[in-house]
Design an enzyme around this catalytic site. Sequence first.
Site, short mmCIF file in Angstrom:
data_model
loop_
_atom_site.label_atom_id
_atom_site.label_comp_id
_atom_site.label_asym_id
_atom_site.label_seq_id
_atom_site.Cartn_x
_atom_site.Cartn_y
_atom_site.Cartn_z
N LYS A 46 0.55 -0.03 -1.95
CA LYS A 46 2.01 -0.62 -1.29
C LYS A 46 2.07 -0.71 -0.17
O LYS A 46 3.10 -1.30 0.57
CB LYS A 46 2.73 0.50 -1.61
CG LYS A 46 3.36 1.08 -3.16
CD LYS A 46 3.57 0.31 -3.67
CE LYS A 46 4.20 0.49 -5.53
NZ LYS A 46 4.66 0.15 -5.98
N SER A 274 -2.31 7.83 -12.02
CA SER A 274 -1.39 5.75 -12.44
C SER A 274 -2.97 5.12 -12.72
O SER A 274 -3.10 4.19 -13.32
CB SER A 274 -0.37 5.42 -10.97
OG SER A 274 -1.41 5.56 -9.90
#
Length: 326
Positions: A46, A274
């Site tokens: 991110k 994830s």
Amino acid sequence: MTTHREPKSSVLETIGSTPMVEVHAGPDEVPIYAKVESFNPGASIKDRIGKYMLEQMLEQGDIEPGGTVIEPTAGNTGIGIAIAAGQLDLDAVFVVPERFSVEKQQLMAALGADIINTPTEDGMKRAIDRAHELAEELDNAVVPQQFSNPLNTEAHYETTGPEIYGALDEEVGAIVAGCGTAGTLMGVARYARDQDPEVYVAAVEPEGSLYSRHLGEEPEEGEYKIEGIGTHDPDTNELFDPDLVDEIIQVPDRKAHEEAKRLASEEGQLVATSASAASVAAQQVAAGIKSGEIDAPHDTVATIFPDSSERYLSKGIYRTYEEWEG
């Protein structure tokens, strides 16, 4: 393992150029390579969109220096935006559902951001609504809105995709990546399809998530422990383009938990669930290419490990399955 060989004037210059590392659980005939995004300064993928979106929004005049960025986020995006905001003369405020990682929220605050929590049961939709409410109350404020902002996808089209292809000498048979906002997969998939329309693209979601509805399937909705990917409300995931996806693979919590522990103990990869879910799905795709069930232009699979397991130690990621977030 990075390409940063010269001194940098800002931490923003260290974002990207992360290494690709082979996942050794895959078949020898179809190697799997994971882009390890914990090498970014904020320890997640991110960071890429934090830097890219804020720089572009400043350039476009969507916000002026000294303004406030308000984002609904589960954490890593907040860290990435907070890093960028601090270097670009912007204030940052994040609206975070309560259930998400305490470590991430502490890091956002350490980077100078303000944190506002919303009830877990209200999900990301309430966090999104609250962010927009706050933006209306302030002057020179903007909500980048990672779930719907095309700049999210564009960041990965411009950086992550080309890096993957460069590392693998343009020989990519399949792209496998988790879907949270879907920005990562969509940006990389679009870049991949521009290089070779035949590349196989698989999205990854937790069992219990509803992304599969985008491909006309009727998954059973349920709670899941995997963080950072999946959705209970596909309507909020505006970036997802089903035309770019061949398959959506659902991964059960238990398999992701087992794989996270295996990746650590056998491969030295300290990654979150994830990433381990993506690893499980990538192994499935590689097996399909090996057997001929999946037709891919090259015998290679590229996947993405978005962040580190260190953000989830308080939730027992390496304890027993029952103790994990128990």
